[in-house]
Design a protein around this motif. Sequence first.
Motif, PDB file in Angstrom:
ATOM      1  N   ALA A   1     -22.936 -42.740 -18.918  1.00 31.46           N
ATOM      2  CA  ALA A   1     -21.650 -42.954 -18.250  1.00 31.46           C
ATOM      3  C   ALA A   1     -21.375 -41.887 -17.193  1.00 31.46           C
ATOM      4  N   ALA A   2     -21.961 -40.710 -17.353  1.00 30.89           N
ATOM      5  CA  ALA A   2     -21.723 -39.626 -16.385  1.00 30.89           C
ATOM      6  C   ALA A   2     -22.344 -39.954 -15.035  1.00 30.89           C
ATOM      7  N   LEU A   3     -23.515 -40.571 -15.040  1.00 29.84           N
ATOM      8  CA  LEU A   3     -24.154 -40.963 -13.775  1.00 29.84           C
ATOM      9  C   LEU A   3     -23.362 -42.090 -13.122  1.00 29.84           C
ATOM     10  N   GLN A   4     -22.909 -43.030 -13.924  1.00 30.64           N
ATOM     11  CA  GLN A   4     -22.122 -44.138 -13.384  1.00 30.64           C
ATOM     12  C   GLN A   4     -20.838 -43.632 -12.734  1.00 30.64           C
ATOM     13  N   ARG A   5     -20.189 -42.655 -13.355  1.00 30.87           N
ATOM     14  CA  ARG A   5     -18.961 -42.107 -12.776  1.00 30.87           C
ATOM     15  C   ARG A   5     -19.236 -41.421 -11.442  1.00 30.87           C
ATOM     16  N   LEU A   6     -20.314 -40.655 -11.373  1.00 30.84           N
ATOM     17  CA  LEU A   6     -20.637 -39.973 -10.120  1.00 30.84           C
ATOM     18  C   LEU A   6     -20.840 -40.971  -8.991  1.00 30.84           C
ATOM     19  N   HIS A   7     -21.455 -42.111  -9.298  1.00 36.05           N
ATOM     20  CA  HIS A   7     -21.729 -43.110  -8.263  1.00 36.05           C
ATOM     21  C   HIS A   7     -20.544 -44.021  -8.009  1.00 36.05           C
TER      22      HIS A   7
ATOM     23  N   LEU B   1     -32.709 -37.501 -16.605  1.00 39.02           N
ATOM     24  CA  LEU B   1     -31.591 -36.566 -16.652  1.00 39.02           C
ATOM     25  C   LEU B   1     -31.424 -35.962 -18.042  1.00 39.02           C
ATOM     26  N   TYR B   2     -31.636 -36.758 -19.085  1.00 37.31           N
ATOM     27  CA  TYR B   2     -31.541 -36.246 -20.450  1.00 37.31           C
ATOM     28  C   TYR B   2     -32.534 -35.108 -20.690  1.00 37.31           C
ATOM     29  N   SER B   3     -33.758 -35.222 -20.161  1.00 38.06           N
ATOM     30  CA  SER B   3     -34.787 -34.221 -20.454  1.00 38.06           C
ATOM     31  C   SER B   3     -34.420 -32.851 -19.904  1.00 38.06           C
ATOM     32  N   ARG B   4     -33.510 -32.817 -18.947  1.00 29.10           N
ATOM     33  CA  ARG B   4     -33.053 -31.551 -18.366  1.00 29.10           C
ATOM     34  C   ARG B   4     -31.675 -31.139 -18.876  1.00 29.10           C
ATOM     35  N   ARG B   5     -30.888 -32.114 -19.281  1.00 33.19           N
ATOM     36  CA  ARG B   5     -29.541 -31.876 -19.802  1.00 33.19           C
ATOM     37  C   ARG B   5     -29.349 -32.725 -21.053  1.00 33.19           C
TER      38      ARG B   5
ATOM     39  N   GLY C   1     -24.148 -31.657 -18.276  1.00 36.22           N
ATOM     40  CA  GLY C   1     -24.758 -32.938 -17.918  1.00 36.22           C
ATOM     41  C   GLY C   1     -23.788 -33.962 -17.387  1.00 36.22           C
ATOM     42  N   LYS C   2     -22.713 -33.509 -16.776  1.00 37.73           N
ATOM     43  CA  LYS C   2     -21.753 -34.429 -16.184  1.00 37.73           C
ATOM     44  C   LYS C   2     -21.042 -33.722 -15.041  1.00 37.73           C
ATOM     45  N   GLY C   3     -20.311 -34.496 -14.237  1.00 35.84           N
ATOM     46  CA  GLY C   3     -19.520 -33.930 -13.153  1.00 35.84           C
ATOM     47  C   GLY C   3     -20.341 -33.095 -12.201  1.00 35.84           C
ATOM     48  N   ALA C   4     -19.795 -31.931 -11.828  1.00 35.76           N
ATOM     49  CA  ALA C   4     -20.439 -31.077 -10.831  1.00 35.76           C
ATOM     50  C   ALA C   4     -21.805 -30.602 -11.302  1.00 35.76           C
ATOM     51  N   ASP C   5     -21.966 -30.348 -12.595  1.00 35.05           N
ATOM     52  CA  ASP C   5     -23.262 -29.909 -13.118  1.00 35.05           C
ATOM     53  C   ASP C   5     -24.320 -30.980 -12.905  1.00 35.05           C
ATOM     54  N   LEU C   6     -23.988 -32.221 -13.192  1.00 37.37           N
ATOM     55  CA  LEU C   6     -24.940 -33.322 -13.007  1.00 37.37           C
ATOM     56  C   LEU C   6     -25.222 -33.532 -11.523  1.00 37.37           C
ATOM     57  N   GLN C   7     -24.202 -33.461 -10.702  1.00 36.47           N
ATOM     58  CA  GLN C   7     -24.396 -33.606  -9.264  1.00 36.47           C
ATOM     59  C   GLN C   7     -25.321 -32.516  -8.728  1.00 36.47           C
ATOM     60  N   ASP C   8     -25.136 -31.287  -9.184  1.00 34.25           N
ATOM     61  CA  ASP C   8     -26.007 -30.190  -8.748  1.00 34.25           C
ATOM     62  C   ASP C   8     -27.449 -30.424  -9.185  1.00 34.25           C
TER      63      ASP C   8
END
Length: 402
Positions: free
Chosen positions: A70-76, A60-64, A29-36
């Motif tokens: 914070a993981a979404l904020q980092r990606l953006h 996003l939580y319901s899937r991961r 649920g973070k990094g490349a996995d979240l981006q995918d």
Amino acid sequence: MASLTIDNRTARRIFLDRHALADTPAGPGKGADLQDLITRLGFVQIDSVNTLARAHDMILYSRRPAYRPAALQRLHDRDRALFEHWTHDAAMIPMAFYPHWHLRFRRDADRLRARWSQSRRAGFEAQFQDVLNHIRTHGPVMSSDLGAGEDGGDTGWWDWRPSKTALEYLWRSGVLAVTGRSAFRKRFDLTERVIEEHLCPAAGSPDAADSIDWLCNAALDRLGFATSGEIAAFWATVSAAEARDWCAAEQAAGRLIPVDITCADGSCRKGLAQPDLPQTVPECVPPRLRVLSPFDPMLRDRARAERLFGFHYRIEIFVPEAKRRFGYYVFPLLEGDRMVGRVDMRARRDADELVVRALWPEPGLRWSKTRHARFEAELARVTRFAGLANIRFEDGWLRDGA
């Protein structure tokens, strides 16, 4: 060409698979996995409502379940793997899609200028250069940093000061980009400071026809089967007429086939799909019960959710004979490939607890011990996700089905 007929359960499973809900909910649920994951979904709608957690975080939580905001904020903000703009509403969108938003920028520039000149306070167009000069000199801004001395907009949700309207218009038309948020308020900067140069309009834009083709294909990829209207509505950029023409051309070329989708009530809904659709049906869907966001992409089209799942989910429902009412922000409950109910629950931060106020099972569905055990397991996960310690059920929380 003869239509392909798809029974209701198969249709539900295809639709859940395209929305990443037919998989076992797992992953970092973070990094490349979240981006995918976000790329698979196409976008994640952003909403400020926060009775338990923000809508995009719940999606996003319901899937991961390991996901944290914070993981979404980092990606953006840091990785620039996402950009914020509009589909049918404000959304986080994969940066790889950005060139096809050039078409949206051009169309929003024309459409919003005409609309907002009638519906917003006068004078916002005269603010464009001042806003740009301020940002160029002082760096990123929020709307509260601008407009000193302007009359405040206090007569309605959209009664913006001219400088705020100018700021939003420049963002929607692609001149500015959102560089982050503070307390959920957008920070804007010049696009060339946020978006890589080779993706910006100045480096060249795809032809409108190429973007329309990409947007229609990408929408159908994420829906599995759809009408031309549903394809147009997915990104809310392609017009209904453009989507109809695209569907007709693709069907004539053999790249789309007609399908008859069996609805939950036994009726039939016609649509289109790619020829390999029958090969994309997941063998099974995990029986786990999940709390979904009211803005979950699988429920975004309320009419389609009712056709496929028999789930009537509207802004507000009132059944006089049942003497009960549930409003917009109740959380839908998905179990396997069925919608099984909706729950009204809130985070009480002062008491460090999740309060379950009411749960309505779907009509004709028994709230069995097994189902309740799955519900309690999901509540425990949601409680941890929300950073709370305890769960409390109010008296009379289990209501009769709708």
